[in-house]
Structures are given as C-alpha cells and as structure tokens.
Write a protein that holds these residues in place. Structure first.
Motif, short mmCIF file in Angstrom:
data_model
loop_
_atom_site.label_atom_id
_atom_site.label_comp_id
_atom_site.label_asym_id
_atom_site.label_seq_id
_atom_site.Cartn_x
_atom_site.Cartn_y
_atom_site.Cartn_z
N ARG A 1 12.55 -3.35 20.75
CA ARG A 1 11.91 -2.18 20.13
C ARG A 1 11.15 -1.33 21.15
O ARG A 1 10.77 -0.22 20.87
N PRO B 1 2.93 -6.15 8.77
CA PRO B 1 1.57 -6.32 9.29
C PRO B 1 0.93 -7.62 8.80
O PRO B 1 -0.11 -8.01 9.30
N TYR B 2 1.58 -8.25 7.82
CA TYR B 2 0.98 -9.44 7.22
C TYR B 2 1.53 -10.74 7.83
O TYR B 2 1.20 -11.83 7.38
N PHE C 1 4.12 -1.56 17.34
CA PHE C 1 3.11 -2.01 16.38
C PHE C 1 1.69 -1.92 16.93
O PHE C 1 0.74 -1.70 16.20
N PHE C 2 1.55 -2.07 18.24
CA PHE C 2 0.23 -1.88 18.86
C PHE C 2 -0.27 -0.47 18.61
O PHE C 2 -1.42 -0.26 18.23
N LYS D 1 -1.27 0.14 15.02
CA LYS D 1 -2.59 -0.41 14.70
C LYS D 1 -3.71 0.47 15.25
O LYS D 1 -4.79 0.56 14.66
N GLN E 1 8.26 1.45 15.63
CA GLN E 1 7.92 0.03 15.55
C GLN E 1 7.14 -0.43 16.77
O GLN E 1 7.20 -1.60 17.16
N LEU F 1 0.83 -1.20 0.00
CA LEU F 1 0.00 0.00 0.00
C LEU F 1 0.87 1.25 0.00
O LEU F 1 0.49 2.29 -0.54
N THR G 1 7.82 -7.03 11.89
CA THR G 1 8.06 -5.91 10.97
C THR G 1 6.93 -5.76 9.96
O THR G 1 6.62 -4.66 9.51
N MET H 1 7.52 -0.04 5.99
CA MET H 1 6.71 -1.12 6.56
C MET H 1 5.87 -0.61 7.74
O MET H 1 4.75 -1.08 7.96
N ALA I 1 -2.52 -0.51 6.22
CA ALA I 1 -3.23 -1.80 6.21
C ALA I 1 -4.38 -1.77 7.22
O ALA I 1 -5.36 -2.50 7.07
N MET J 1 3.89 -6.31 25.35
CA MET J 1 4.11 -5.30 24.31
C MET J 1 3.38 -4.00 24.56
O MET J 1 3.60 -3.02 23.84
N ASP J 2 2.50 -3.98 25.59
CA ASP J 2 1.57 -2.87 25.64
C ASP J 2 0.94 -2.81 27.03
O ASP J 2 0.71 -3.85 27.64
N GLU K 1 3.06 0.97 6.24
CA GLU K 1 2.17 -0.09 5.74
C GLU K 1 1.23 -0.58 6.85
O GLU K 1 0.05 -0.86 6.61
N TYR K 2 1.75 -0.68 8.07
CA TYR K 2 0.90 -1.07 9.21
C TYR K 2 -0.30 -0.14 9.34
O TYR K 2 -1.44 -0.57 9.51
#
Lengths: 338, 338, 338, 338
Positions: B186, B136-137, A191-192, A195, A189, A71, B134, A219, A226, B166-167, A222-223
């Motif tokens: 990270r 999302p997929y 990631f939580f 999102k 990074q 994306l 890294t 990337m 996505a 992570m959170d 992209e998260y």
C-alpha cells in the motif's frame, strides 16, 4: 457473521468454533444440515477481524453479514451529513465545483486561474503544493511557497482552498493554509496519515484509491471518523481497469452506491479519472445527474504549458461552458450550483 | 518518443510541437504521411513527463519508446545486482526464504517461530511490528516492543530481520532494529517514504502495489535508487483482479519479466497474494521454478490463534515440508537454498 | 506503425525488418539514434496483424499508430450514423428507451409490461426468448414461443422489438420476428455469429463484452460492417472490475469516447451493468447526460416473481418516474425522448 | 443459502421470504437478531438462480453457501478424474505437453513442427484450423484442409490432435478429425456450443475465459458434464488485468485452486497468457511445479514467418531445451513426462 464448516469438519472442529465465538461474546445459531453445518454468530462486528476463525480446522469460509464500518454507515446516521467548509455546505442542496490547476506553478498562473474559475461559478480552488508523481524526475510542487500562493488566491477571490497533504510531517503546514485537506488516491490506505488528519480540525476530502473497493474506501473514512474527525467528503476519481483508453475507469455508480451505504457527501473528479480533457464535461454532467454533491476539476490557463497533467485540464473557456450545462443539470436534480 | 499528430493538425500545430521539442534538446525525425504526420524525438527521457506535448493542439497521442526508469533498468546495469544483507546475498546463486508470522504478537510466539523456521532452512525472519490494517479496530502491532523482540530473535537464531516501515517518523526506530526495511504494497507509491528510505544505509524490500503495473513498480524502485540507495529487492505479492477466490492474483510472470527489464533481485510473497495457506506451498514451488531469488512466507506456530492473517499462515510442519520440496526445485534451477 | 529495435539489434536484424516492410508495400522512415534504431512504416494498416514483426530477431516492440478498425472509425465517416429501425432513428436527435423484462416468461407478463412501458414513453420493447445463463440448471427462455409473444406485443403496442440472437442456427428464426438483433456481451467476440448477422438485413445491437476494451468492441463492429451490415448500434453494459458491489462497473466514459472514435450510435444498459434496480435510475440519467443515444432497461411487472434478473428490474412505477427525469435531462442536452 | 433481511424489513417481508423458500422445498433456520433477521435455507442449490429472492421487498442480500456446480465439484467425485485420449491419460501420473503452431498454415509447416515436438517429448499436437481473430482482416485458418493436415500429421507421428471448434455447425467436421475438442477462451460461455460438445463422444479441452472467475469456469464445465460428456480437461490461459506488459496475467494459483474445488484435470497454456515467447519456459516450469497435469505450448519452425501469434511461439530449439527442464521439475513432483 456466518461460519460455513467443511463437509469433513468433525464434531470437535465445530465445538472449537462455537467455543471461540462464545468466548468473544457472540450469540450463536447452529444449523446442522445434511451436507454441512452452518453457524450464525451475532455480536460485535468490529472484533471480527481478529477472531482467526478462517484459520481454524474444519472451517470452510466465514461470510460477514454486517458491514465492517460503523460510523461511516447510513445505518448509524440516517440523515445525509453536511460538511461545512467556511460558509459552504458540502452535501446540502448546493452542488459545489472545486476547480484549479493540477499544481500551483507560480503566482500569476494561480491567481488568474482562481479569478477565472470564480467568475464561472466555482466555489473552491484546488491546486497542489505537494505533488505525488510517478517519476522521481518530474516536478514535485512548490511546497510552502505554493501554499502561500493558494492562501493569497483565497484572499483575492473568496474561494476556499482544497489541497493535498501527503505526509504527517508536512500536515501542520498544510493545515495552516488549507480549508480542506485532500488525501490523495495513493494515500487512501496510508493509515498513519489517516490517523493524523483525524486529529486535525479541518474537513478531509478522501479520494478513492485506484484499486479500492467501495467497502475499503468507507473503511478508510472510518479510520478518520474513529479518530474523531467526522467531516469527511468522499471523492470518486476512477478505478484501475484493463482498458487504458482513459487513464482510469470512472466508476460513477459509486455515487448512488455510496449515498445508499453511507451518509457522507460524495463528489467526483472526472479530470484525474479520465486523463483527457475532451471527455471531462460529459462526465461532469453525468456525475451531477447521478447525484454527486460536487466536482473536483482541473483548469489551467494554458494546458499545453502546464507542469503537470496538462492533457486533462480544461481551458477557462471550456470550463465556463461546462458550468453553464451543469447549472441546468443541477436544476433538473432540484439543486442549485453552490 | 513518437508524437502522432491528428489528421486535422495544421502546419502551425506541427511547427509548435517541433519548436518545443527542439527547445528541450530533442533531436527530431519528421514523417509526413498521407494520413498523418508523425514526429520522432530522441533525447532525455527523464524530462518527458513535463513537456506537456499531449495537451498541445493537434497532438493525437505521444508514444514513449524508452522506459521511464533508468537506474533500475537492465540496460543501465547488465549484470544482475546482488544485494548483501549481513553475510547473505540476495540475487546470487542461493535462494533465500524469509519466514515468520504476519505480526509479532509476543516474545514466546516469535522466538519459537524463529527457531522452527531456522531449523527448516529459512535465512531471514519476517514479522510486523507496525501493521497496516484495513480496519481501525484491528490489532496494529506492538511497535517498538515488537522490534525489540525481533532483535532478540536475531540474537538467538542468527536469522536476519526484515520488517515493515510504514512512516517516515518511525523510520529511524525501525532502521535501528531491522536488517532489511520492507515497504508494504500500500506504500509502494508513498513517495515521501520512498525518498526517506533512500537515505538510509539499509537494503529495502519493495513490495509491488496491488494495482501497480510492472513499470510503476520499477519507477518506485527508481525513486529509492535516485535517492542514493541501490540495494533494492523487489517483491511480487499479488495484484488485484476480478476473481476473489484468492485474495489477490499472484502474477508470477512478473518474475521473469522483471528479471528481463531490470537487474534487481526479485522475490515472491505467496502468503499475502493468496490469503489461503493451502495453496502457498504449490505457489512457492512455482515461484522458484519461475526464477525467483527468494520467498517471503508467513508461518505461525498456531495459525488459528494468530492476531493477524492466520488463514494464510503455514504451520511449522507444513513449512518444513515445503522447504524440502523447494530444495529440490532449486536444485533443478542450478541453485541452492540460502 | 513504429518498429522499435532492441539496443542489441544487429545491422542484419534491421535490414531484415526493412525488407519485410518493403515487401509488404510499406513506406519507410528510419531513425538511427544512439540508443536504438526506430523504424516508421506507413502503409495498409489492415495487414499489420499478419506481418509477424514482433517475432523477428532484434525487434523490441511494434507500436501501432493508426486504429485497427476502419469502417467503424469516425475518420472514415465524419458524420454520426443514424440507424433506422422502422420509423425510429437511433443516433438522431431523439433519445430512445428500449424497455421490458429480462426474459419473455408468458403472454400476460409481456403484454402488460409492453403496454406499461409504452405508456411511460419507451419506443422499443426488449425481452429475451433465448437466454444465456451461467448455470445449466436455470431458465433458458421460451425460444420460438417467446419470439411469437414479442411479435404479438409489437402488434398490440407499436413498440419495435429488440431481442438476442445467440447462435447462427437460430438466427433466421430470430430475424423473422425481431426488428433489431441483439448480440449479447458474451458473444461480442463470437466471430462466426458476427459474420452471420452481417449478412442479415436488420440492425444489430452490439453489446460490449465484459472484458472488452473499447478498441476490441469497435473491432467487433468492424466485423459486422466488413460483412456488409452498416446498421450497428453499440451498447455499453458494464465491464468487469475488482469491485463486486455492483455486478459490473458501468463505464460511462465509453459513451463520449466511442462518439469521439466512431460514428456509430451508442446506448447504455444500466440494468445489467449494475444488477441492482435501486441504482438504475441514477445511472440512466447519467447516461443521457453523458450523451448516450438511448437506453436498454429492464422492467418487470413483479420483479420478485421474475424468472431472470429480478433484482435489477424496475417496477413499472419506478420506470415511469425515471422516464420523467430523463425527459428533463434530454431537454438539457437539446434532445427529446423518442 | 443465507438470506439477510434489511434492518427495515417488516414482518410481512420476512413472512413472504419464508413462504417462498418453503414452497420451493427449502428447510429453514430463522435467526432474529437485534440488528437484523437472517434466514438460513437448506435445499436444492440448483434451483437457487430462479428464486428471485434478491428482488423481494426487505431482502438485503442473498449469500450462497454451496457451490453452484455439482458434477464438476470434488465433493461430488473425491478422486481426481483421469481423461483418456487414445492411450494417453490426462490427469494421471504423467504430465502431457501438447505443442504445435497457433494455426495450421500448410502441410510442410505442420508436419515438420509435429516431428520436432514429438522428438522433444510432446504427446499431442496442437494447431488451429479455425482461428478466432480480433480483426476481420486477419488470417482465419485453412478450415477443413487444415483438419486434414492435422490428421495426416497424427498418422505420421502418432501425436494425438487437439484443435479448436468455434461453432456448432462445424463441430461434426472438427469432431471427425480431432482427438480432443478445444473450446476457446472467448467461447467459454457460448452456452449453445457447450451444449453441443456435451453430446459428442470426444474429450473437451475447456479454456478459461479471460474474464471468467474460477466459479464461472467450473460452471461452464458443468454445462458440458450436465449434457453427458464427463471428459473435460480445464486449461488456464491467463486472465485480463490492468497490466499490459504481458498479454494476459497467467493465474497459476488457479491450478491448485481448481484441483481443490474440482476433480477435473487442469493444464496450462503459457503461450497465449503471456504473448511473449521469452517468458514461456519459466512459466511452463512454474506450471508443472504448481501441479498442472500438462501444458499447451506454441511452437513454430520459424516464428517470424508465422501467420498467427509468432511473438509467443517457441522455436523447436527453445522448446526442446524447455522440455529438458520440465522433465526435472516433473521428477521433483513425483511425475514423469507423458
């Protein structure tokens, strides 16, 4: 993707790799050379991460051919994306300067800074209400009070507000006040958090992590994409290198590189990258000359009294002089200041 | 701290610096040389970050003398800290190996791995229920189901469980199942998360960020300790360098360096640092020889089928052979395997 | 210099340090704090390297205050240095572009390139007769034949010649033909070679080593100046970082940084730094906007046929278009193209 | 080699690449996918550097499959190479320790050090007669006088001598006295010097450059081997990273990595890598545990009086204690000390 087999790989090893690729829907081209066998596989790149090919017996290395992001890729979207923030267009013809103090310290500090940067030509106001700090003993921001002051400054000046969100729990609060949600370099990074901002209907300014490759940065974008939020503005802010004369090494080549690889707008934060105000105007000019869509710059009415990052903050006078130069550089680039 | 004034600093500039230092309770030593004036200031180092001296006119640079961390420093606590996890002592005479798959994939995979690593001599079980990836997929973990499987494996084998949190939102859930909370590389400077784990009554395994200096790593430990949780285990897992033959560059010198600077126990994760299982046993031996208090190692019953990081996972056979070597290296170090 | 004693240093340790400093002619300021003793020492910085203080018992660290270079420092020479090459002035108002192929391949290639870059506005011709190559199996240059072709191109076009010298033995030969002697990045700390070019009456273009700090780069310039040759032009050409999308990371902030620390002129080589021609024009513009005194750029009449570094070479058409942009950026900077 | 064509490449672009590959003797496999065309080419890898494919229109990237070195590769020579130095075998079962001061300072210093390290178990003597120093104002070595003292110490103790050669002109002189010629880290890509030592009938100790990848390091070895000298000993001595707590980052994983890729022996220099004697013994143990064939260690009878690198030098007592530990680690590795 190219799978290079070891020169000691057996027929069975090769068979096993072919089988797994086929099972996962890849189309295969086999090259059996004298020195080694090479397998070309064409298919859905997004599954690649989970195939485990590199751990299979006889596999020497796996060379990805396509980019792992989709994306965020310019192949996916040839035209440059313009991110709309209120009436502003980031990534269009206009170059936008987002200026303000590192941290919101109090009402007076922020409002006076906002008026000064507005007058000099900034279109957005920056200022941290939540501050990630290396030391637990440093000032960590005014939190909601800071957000309210930012909103008041927007009312007073018309500048739109970009401010950092550090955590999913405080995201709703920050989203209530901010026009653009900033993801800090250290959270690139997280990631939580990526999102979560993906679900919010606000543009996201995504800073590059200090040790993130351009691919990892895309990337991270992209998260967010996505997850449904396509309004991502990338921000180069320096990478970590061996030379500590400046705080980080501003990687300006990332500007044309990202513009080549991706359709997303890119801005530059010279203040955090360098850490010394003295070199900020030169690198701001360079950023625009390299094709950046905007800048994120620290300005403080009295840097020596700043609660955070004073050494990298411009005085309003220096900021105003810098803006005059930027207008001329932008004109050479066929652009105007936003 | 030493403040070096520019050779062009005026008397007024110097006065202003002295005044600010005195106002903040610093004791001052002034050296007026021919080439420049140097001000030594002794006082509370923890305030240093907010003084803004580097932004004052005439200041060339500020050189900190003392370390910015206090609770994590060996000066503060001369004896090495022993972190207790159930009956185990991390940082004592015994060397502990925490082994298991990158991710919990299913009940069978985890339980069989747990039994095998237990038999080979591991004392703790690792395995991710939440996986930062890294892409999302990629596979992101089984979440609570994974935690339950880890707890079941603990019941079945007696191995204590270390797993990543992570959170902040999922922290209570992870803390319910885990014996040690892992902060991933990270997230080393995810200060919100550090403050949250500081409030939990569980030991924390703090991985070094891939671009974190040793000082920044100890500052992250300071966050957790300043929040009330003194049970911090440091984990070296490789730093980012220009050479990509291995995934990261394992900085083993960090082991004796951290032991010199801090009283906290230090373990090493060779699997993530290197990314290639082939070199893991050599670096595991080296880590123990360098003085590490333990290891975090990836083991998978069938690396080629792993949903995550197969290429860096040892087979149970390789793990078992490695453990035999480690026992001998530990003996040379006057230690036993935990 | 500041000597920080360990908090465990004895009175005797402190005495021994004071004694050595005094014996070496340093003036001393002693600060005995509660936590540790700090010794300030003022004297001849150039001796500092050989004092061995850090190896003395009780010494925790030695913090240099002054820069280790002197002749290259702006403190030593406040005005910017203008290096004269024939009629050209490097470091004056004019921005100079040195262009040409990576390697001299043959007479036709070089002469046609020289004419094309001259026409587009270059004032100097670059081209390697001796090529350092990573592989022993690559093309290593035409050697003296290449130098003769360069001299012929100078005759034909009036462009002055900059070319690399790789070794003391071939230095006299190179110096016979070249107008400026280039020290390549890999030789920046080839101290024998630096001492030799210091004795030659030709300006030296000193490339920054790919892992050299700004301070080490200026120390290399100091070698040449200390040997009697003050005509040093510095050239930023990218440093090594973890991101391999571009060949190196162009550190453009080095331009204003070096201009602040030193009086020497600074130019930029975007071609070698980046390794991909596509991004060269953007970074050439950025370099001039950041204040560079010139550029070193690779141009090849047919990059796809180049024997060396084709991927980073501009075609004459791209070069010419770039020069048009640079003229405008230079004008914004109050400069003209040389 | 794999040539990935851009998704915009025309038929003519593809044709041109195929033609060039065929003209250069490559065998071709063509994969025309939906998204892009991929060309596999099998042939003489050593020509690869000069093909210029990446500069051809429509080429997106060129991915090399085979290693660019040949003689240094383990594929070329499966058995580990043993380099003979006098009666010693480097790369055989015995672990060799080469010890001595950074620089030869005078007869007494060197002879006493030589006797002490011999007694503690070293088999070779190190010591610089020519010293590359960052500052032109530092001590640069005794030159031929230093070489004579080294030779005298060899006579007196039986220790063989390894010493650095910095320049082609002084090579014959150094080769007259030395048993092993050391190429310093800064000269790893001084290709002229590599070609010269290739012609000398003495083993070469090739230090890794501080910013050299493992592949570049092996390419430097390839230069020496391609020139006819197969007796190359590799020496890891730290790479440059962002963390400056130690002087460089000792990349111990390079030991098993190089042993996997190459047949050449590998030793480790922890002293230069770390720069602080305190951490040297731990990393010396780690190096042997990682599989190194030997060590290069700095020892000085009185580090605080050393003219060079005192802070990283062990006292004879510390060296002797370290050797006792190494003997035990070597035993675990199934080796003995040389």
């Amino acid at each position: 993707m190219i799978v290079v087999m070891s020169h000691k790989a057996s027929e069975d090893d090769i068979e096993a790799v072919l089988l797994r690729l086929e099972k996962n829907g890849f189309k295969i081209h086999l090259s059996q050379g004298v020195e080694r066998t090479i397998i070309g596989a064409i298919g859905d790149k997004t599954r690649l991460g989970d195939l485990g090919l590199e751990a299979m017996p006889g596999v020497e290395k796996v060379v990805p051919i396509l980019q792992p992001y989709k994306l965020a890729s310019r192949t996916f979207h040839e035209e440059g994306t313009v991110v709309r923030v209120g009436d502003l267009e980031i990534g269009g013809n206009a170059v936008h300067v987002m200026a303000g103090p590192c941290a919101v310290e109090n009402r007076e500090q922020l409002l006076s800074t906002a008026r000064l940067v507005k007058e000099a030509g900034a279109t957005m106001l920056r200022g941290g209400a939540f501050k990630p700090r290396t030391s637990p003993y440093s000032f960590h921001g005014l939190e909601e009070e800071g957000l309210k002051i930012l909103a008041e400054a927007r009312e007073a000046t018309g500048l739109l507000v970009v401010t950092e969100v550090m955590d999913a729990r405080t995201l709703p609060m920050v989203a209530e006040y901010a026009d653009v949600l900033q993801i800090g370099a250290r959270n690139m990074q997280n990631f939580f958090l990526l999102k979560e901002v993906a679900k919010v209907d606000k543009p996201v300014l995504l800073k590059r992590g200090p040790s993130a490759t351009i691919e990892e940065w895309l990337m991270a974008a992209e998260y967010i994409m996505a997850g449904g939020n396509y309004n991502v503005i990338l921000c180069e802010r320096g990478i970590r290198s061996f030379d500590n004369f400046t705080r980080n090494t501003l990687d300006l080549t990332a500007v044309p590189a990202v513009k080549h690889l991706s359709h997303l707008p890119v801005i530059v934060d010279p203040s955090h990258a360098i850490g010394k105000w003295r070199f900020v105007p030169a690198m701001a000019r360079a950023a625009i000359a390299a094709g950046a869509d905007g800048l994120l710059v620290e300005v403080h009415p009295n840097p020596a009294e700043a609660l955070c990052d004073g050494p990298q903050s411009l005085t309003p006078e220096n900021f105003s002089a810098m803006m005059d130069d930027l207008r001329q550089i932008a004109a050479v680039m066929g652009r105007k200041m936003g």
